[in-house]
Enzyme design. Structure first.
Site, PDB file in Angstrom:
ATOM      1  N   LYS A  41       0.835  -1.215   0.000  1.00  0.00           N
ATOM      2  CA  LYS A  41       0.000   0.000   0.000  1.00  0.00           C
ATOM      3  C   LYS A  41       0.865   1.258   0.000  1.00  0.00           C
ATOM      4  CE  LYS A  41      -1.976  -1.037   3.895  1.00  0.00           C
ATOM      5  NZ  LYS A  41      -1.309  -2.313   4.162  1.00  0.00           N
ATOM      6  N   ARG A  49      -9.104   1.123   8.791  1.00  0.00           N
ATOM      7  CA  ARG A  49      -8.720  -0.259   9.074  1.00  0.00           C
ATOM      8  C   ARG A  49      -9.830  -0.996   9.810  1.00  0.00           C
ATOM      9  NH1 ARG A  49      -2.753   0.681   9.155  1.00  0.00           N
ATOM     10  NH2 ARG A  49      -1.709  -1.327   8.996  1.00  0.00           N
ATOM     11  N   ARG A 109      11.538  -5.748   4.540  1.00  0.00           N
ATOM     12  CA  ARG A 109      11.238  -4.315   4.455  1.00  0.00           C
ATOM     13  C   ARG A 109      12.241  -3.520   5.304  1.00  0.00           C
ATOM     14  NH1 ARG A 109       5.307  -1.947   5.283  1.00  0.00           N
ATOM     15  NH2 ARG A 109       5.307  -3.138   7.225  1.00  0.00           N
ATOM     16  N   ARG A 164      11.471  -2.415  11.105  1.00  0.00           N
ATOM     17  CA  ARG A 164      10.466  -2.044  12.104  1.00  0.00           C
ATOM     18  C   ARG A 164      10.252  -3.173  13.109  1.00  0.00           C
ATOM     19  NH1 ARG A 164       5.563   0.072   8.407  1.00  0.00           N
ATOM     20  NH2 ARG A 164       4.430  -0.993  10.061  1.00  0.00           N
ATOM     21  N   ARG A 194      -0.471  -9.400  13.136  1.00  0.00           N
ATOM     22  CA  ARG A 194      -1.037  -8.318  12.321  1.00  0.00           C
ATOM     23  C   ARG A 194      -1.906  -8.883  11.204  1.00  0.00           C
ATOM     24  NH1 ARG A 194       3.824  -4.791  10.539  1.00  0.00           N
ATOM     25  NH2 ARG A 194       2.207  -3.370   9.827  1.00  0.00           N
TER      26      ARG A 194
HETATM   27  P1  ADP Z   1       2.274  -1.751   3.243  1.00  0.00           P
HETATM   28  O1  ADP Z   1       2.309  -0.252   3.158  1.00  0.00           O
HETATM   29  O2  ADP Z   1       1.071  -2.348   2.569  1.00  0.00           O
HETATM   30  O3  ADP Z   1       2.470  -2.287   4.634  1.00  0.00           O
HETATM   31  P2  ADP Z   1       4.829  -1.601   1.821  1.00  0.00           P
HETATM   32  O4  ADP Z   1       4.505  -0.716   0.663  1.00  0.00           O
HETATM   33  O5  ADP Z   1       5.658  -1.008   2.906  1.00  0.00           O
HETATM   34  O6  ADP Z   1       3.511  -2.302   2.407  1.00  0.00           O
HETATM   35  O7  ADP Z   1       5.548  -2.894   1.232  1.00  0.00           O
HETATM   36  C1  ADP Z   1       6.016  -3.951   2.102  1.00  0.00           C
HETATM   37  C2  ADP Z   1       7.379  -4.439   1.613  1.00  0.00           C
HETATM   38  O8  ADP Z   1       7.241  -5.119   0.362  1.00  0.00           O
HETATM   39  C3  ADP Z   1       8.379  -3.306   1.375  1.00  0.00           C
HETATM   40  O9  ADP Z   1       9.658  -3.767   1.741  1.00  0.00           O
HETATM   41  C4  ADP Z   1       8.280  -3.039  -0.128  1.00  0.00           C
HETATM   42  O10 ADP Z   1       9.498  -2.524  -0.657  1.00  0.00           O
HETATM   43  C5  ADP Z   1       7.971  -4.436  -0.674  1.00  0.00           C
HETATM   44  N1  ADP Z   1       7.084  -4.410  -1.842  1.00  0.00           N
HETATM   45  C6  ADP Z   1       6.065  -3.553  -2.095  1.00  0.00           C
HETATM   46  N2  ADP Z   1       5.449  -3.852  -3.268  1.00  0.00           N
HETATM   47  C7  ADP Z   1       6.078  -4.952  -3.747  1.00  0.00           C
HETATM   48  C8  ADP Z   1       5.916  -5.782  -4.916  1.00  0.00           C
HETATM   49  N3  ADP Z   1       4.956  -5.519  -5.818  1.00  0.00           N
HETATM   50  N4  ADP Z   1       6.763  -6.825  -5.065  1.00  0.00           N
HETATM   51  C9  ADP Z   1       7.721  -7.100  -4.148  1.00  0.00           C
HETATM   52  N5  ADP Z   1       7.929  -6.361  -3.040  1.00  0.00           N
HETATM   53  C10 ADP Z   1       7.128  -5.314  -2.828  1.00  0.00           C
HETATM   54  P1  AMP Z   2       1.283   0.676   8.999  1.00  0.00           P
HETATM   55  O1  AMP Z   2       2.451   1.587   8.913  1.00  0.00           O
HETATM   56  O2  AMP Z   2       0.105   1.119   8.163  1.00  0.00           O
HETATM   57  O3  AMP Z   2       1.641  -0.785   8.750  1.00  0.00           O
HETATM   58  O4  AMP Z   2       0.743   0.764  10.508  1.00  0.00           O
HETATM   59  C1  AMP Z   2       1.551   0.340  11.598  1.00  0.00           C
HETATM   60  C2  AMP Z   2       0.697   0.169  12.842  1.00  0.00           C
HETATM   61  O5  AMP Z   2       0.104   1.425  13.217  1.00  0.00           O
HETATM   62  C3  AMP Z   2      -0.483  -0.798  12.721  1.00  0.00           C
HETATM   63  O6  AMP Z   2      -0.119  -2.166  12.895  1.00  0.00           O
HETATM   64  C4  AMP Z   2      -1.405  -0.275  13.832  1.00  0.00           C
HETATM   65  O7  AMP Z   2      -0.948  -0.679  15.118  1.00  0.00           O
HETATM   66  C5  AMP Z   2      -1.203   1.237  13.743  1.00  0.00           C
HETATM   67  N1  AMP Z   2      -2.182   1.847  12.822  1.00  0.00           N
HETATM   68  C6  AMP Z   2      -1.933   2.465  11.628  1.00  0.00           C
HETATM   69  N2  AMP Z   2      -3.070   2.887  11.064  1.00  0.00           N
HETATM   70  C7  AMP Z   2      -4.080   2.530  11.896  1.00  0.00           C
HETATM   71  C8  AMP Z   2      -5.487   2.645  11.864  1.00  0.00           C
HETATM   72  N3  AMP Z   2      -6.125   3.218  10.828  1.00  0.00           N
HETATM   73  N4  AMP Z   2      -6.198   2.146  12.898  1.00  0.00           N
HETATM   74  C9  AMP Z   2      -5.600   1.571  13.944  1.00  0.00           C
HETATM   75  N5  AMP Z   2      -4.269   1.392  14.037  1.00  0.00           N
HETATM   76  C10 AMP Z   2      -3.512   1.870  13.026  1.00  0.00           C
END
Ligand code: ADP
Ligand code: AMP
Length: 214
Positions: free
Chosen positions: A13, A88, A127, A160, A171
């Site tokens: 995302k 969420r 990541r 992280r 999660r």
């Molecule tokens: P989210 O915001 O949904 O938690 P991220 O955008 O941070 O996810 O992506 C999670 C991990 O996967 C990151 O390390 C990112 O670089 C990698 N990633 C994102 N999109 C892809 C993809 N299409 N293929 C492989 N790796 C990806």
């Molecule tokens: P993210 O960076 O989107 O993966 O979010 C990291 C963490 O922040 C999540 O696992 C939740 O603990 C918290 N968080 C982020 N967005 C929300 C939301 N909309 N509602 C509740 N918790 C959130």
């Protein structure tokens, strides 16, 4: 243009939201980034959020909803935004729909980046995040030029705490229980777009642009 990114944690995302924000000139609003910035700065909001985040749970709606509604009331959000990590829960989605309706507005698209659970753990363990500027990389799929250093701002990258495998499992179960129902919610609203998030990240973006327009 007002866009919501849906999908499991680690689905991509944030990666896609940043590209959408750059191409369509709208702010990228990540509730996770806002919480992490507050934790880094030691604010009261950060202290409230930290224990939930570290445990892989959700920060309570009463904290999260107000924070997000304030953020989208700022002047830079006037022409739209891409929301990443919000809503969420169903109450979060309902609050957003209601707040927008009061201003005669609506979401344009809810984009579900679809990735099966099997692919998520390896994505998350690889990541690397920059707490300074919010950039995200992957050691294999999206590496930095210099190992461990942010391409965008030169700061040291971190793994992280909540990306450790045991927290990722938690999660994912929270996602299936509380967030996945939003797919149905936005489908009924006629806003849902599903993209195959298992593709290369450039191909995922190409599919999104096909929907949003050049
Ligand atoms: P989210 O915001 O949904 O938690 P991220 O955008 O941070 O996810 O992506 C999670 C991990 O996967 C990151 O390390 C990112 O670089 C990698 N990633 C994102 N999109 C892809 C993809 N299409 N293929 C492989 N790796 C990806
Ligand atoms: P993210 O960076 O989107 O993966 O979010 C990291 C963490 O922040 C999540 O696992 C939740 O603990 C918290 N968080 C982020 N967005 C929300 C939301 N909309 N509602 C509740 N918790 C959130």
């Amino acid at each position: 243009m007002k866009i919501i990114m849906l999908g499991a944690p680690g689905a991509g995302k944030g990666t896609q939201a940043k590209q959408i924000a750059a191409k369509y000139q709208i702010p990228h609003i990540s509730t996770g980034d806002i919480f992490r910035a507050n934790i880094k700065n030691g604010t009261e909001l950060g202290m409230k959020a930290k224990s939930y985040m570290d445990a892989g749970g959700l920060v309570p709606d009463d904290v999260t909803i107000g924070m997000l509604l304030d953020r989208i009331s700022e002047p830079d959000s006037k022409n739209g935004y891409v929301l990443d990590g919000f809503p969420r829960t169903i109450p979060q989605a309902e609050s957003l729909t209601k707040a927008l309706a009061e201003r005669g507005e609506n979401i344009d698209y809810a984009i579900d980046v679809d990735v099966p659970d099997e692919a998520i753990v390896s994505r998350m363990s690889g990541r690397r995040a920059c707490v300074s500027c919010g950039a995200t990389y992957h050691i294999v799929y999206n590496p930095t030029k210099k190992e461990g250093i942010c391409d965008a701002c030169g700061q040291t990258l971190i793994l992280r705490d909540d990306d450790k495998p045991e927290t990722v499992q938690k999660r994912l179960s929270v996602y299936h229980e509380q967030t996945q129902p939003l797919i149905d919610y936005y489908s009924k609203e006629g806003k849902l777009v599903t993209v195959d998030g298992t593709q290369d990240l450039n191909d995922v973006f190409r599919d999104i642009v096909k929907v949003l327009g050049e």
